[in-house]
Write an enzyme that holds these catalytic residues in place. Sequence first.
Site, PDB file in Angstrom:
ATOM      1  NE  ARG A   1      19.887   7.609   7.648  1.00 10.62           N
ATOM      2  CZ  ARG A   1      19.211   7.500   8.797  1.00 10.62           C
ATOM      3  NH1 ARG A   1      19.302   8.412   9.721  1.00 10.62           N
ATOM      4  NH2 ARG A   1      18.467   6.450   9.021  1.00 10.62           N
TER       5      ARG A   1
ATOM      6  NE  ARG B   1      13.097  -0.022  14.355  1.00  9.89           N
ATOM      7  CZ  ARG B   1      14.118   0.714  13.938  1.00  9.89           C
ATOM      8  NH1 ARG B   1      15.241   0.733  14.625  1.00  9.89           N
ATOM      9  NH2 ARG B   1      14.052   1.374  12.812  1.00  9.89           N
TER      10      ARG B   1
ATOM     11  NE  ARG C   1      10.955   4.198  12.129  1.00 12.59           N
ATOM     12  CZ  ARG C   1      12.267   4.428  12.213  1.00 12.59           C
ATOM     13  NH1 ARG C   1      12.877   4.473  13.393  1.00 12.59           N
ATOM     14  NH2 ARG C   1      12.984   4.601  11.126  1.00 12.59           N
TER      15      ARG C   1
ATOM     16  NE  ARG D   1      14.548   2.669   7.415  1.00  8.05           N
ATOM     17  CZ  ARG D   1      14.327   2.109   8.595  1.00  8.05           C
ATOM     18  NH1 ARG D   1      13.437   1.134   8.718  1.00  8.05           N
ATOM     19  NH2 ARG D   1      14.976   2.509   9.645  1.00  8.05           N
TER      20      ARG D   1
END
Length: 225
Positions: A92, A131, A164, A175
Amino acid sequence: MAGSLRLALFGPPGAGKGTQAQLLKDKLNVAHVSSGDLFRHHINEGTELGARATEFMSKGLLVPDDLVIEMVLDEVSGLEQGSGFILDGFPRTRDQAAALETALRARRQPLDKALLVSVPQAELVRRLGGRFICRECQAPYNLEESQFASPPRCERCSGELYQRDDDRPDAIQVRIGVYQEQTAPVLDFYRERGLLEEISGVGAVEDINARALEALGLDSSAQVG
Ligand code: AMP
């Protein structure tokens, strides 16, 4: 027989990398190495690495390179020589990409391809907000807001589904910003080496998977390995 493709999978948070990695792993019979899953495993097990990682993860920030690199390269070096793998969520940063290149070169097993799954930003925010993932097997689900209060159980293993911390709205924005600033430059690293393929991550999961196989030069009906 195990497949031999060595692939790094890229995409912003919410692009469906984890889902595609699972499908590709099953079709190509290669290992799936997800840095996020490895960290979540450490957190569940209460290890020191998990405790160090969680401060960054819960805010949507990247875990420092030295911690990630050691954890993932350990995992890769534990794979049987010659067996293929899909890296999901790693590298990343450019430093992670350089460390990976050096380690794989030492094994004489360089990456074959890097695959980018692209999804427009508005769609990412929508997807991540709904999600939930399974606490046991990490399978991802997309829930409607009306299901948030009492989520169903996992269809695969009956595990508990949870959201999460880093899929909550404030962390999602962080993010996506982190991806644009720190991970997008990694794509140039692979573009410069002629390894990068890009597909759209919008549409039905199976259609995206067929695009992925085609971009990798594999027939979508083929079972490799
Ligand atoms: P993921 O499941 O891939 O979305 O990763 C969840 C979180 O784990 C990220 O937001 C980071 O905090 C951390 N993480 C996972 N992979 C890496 C990586 N390669 N470098 C730094 N942090 C990572």
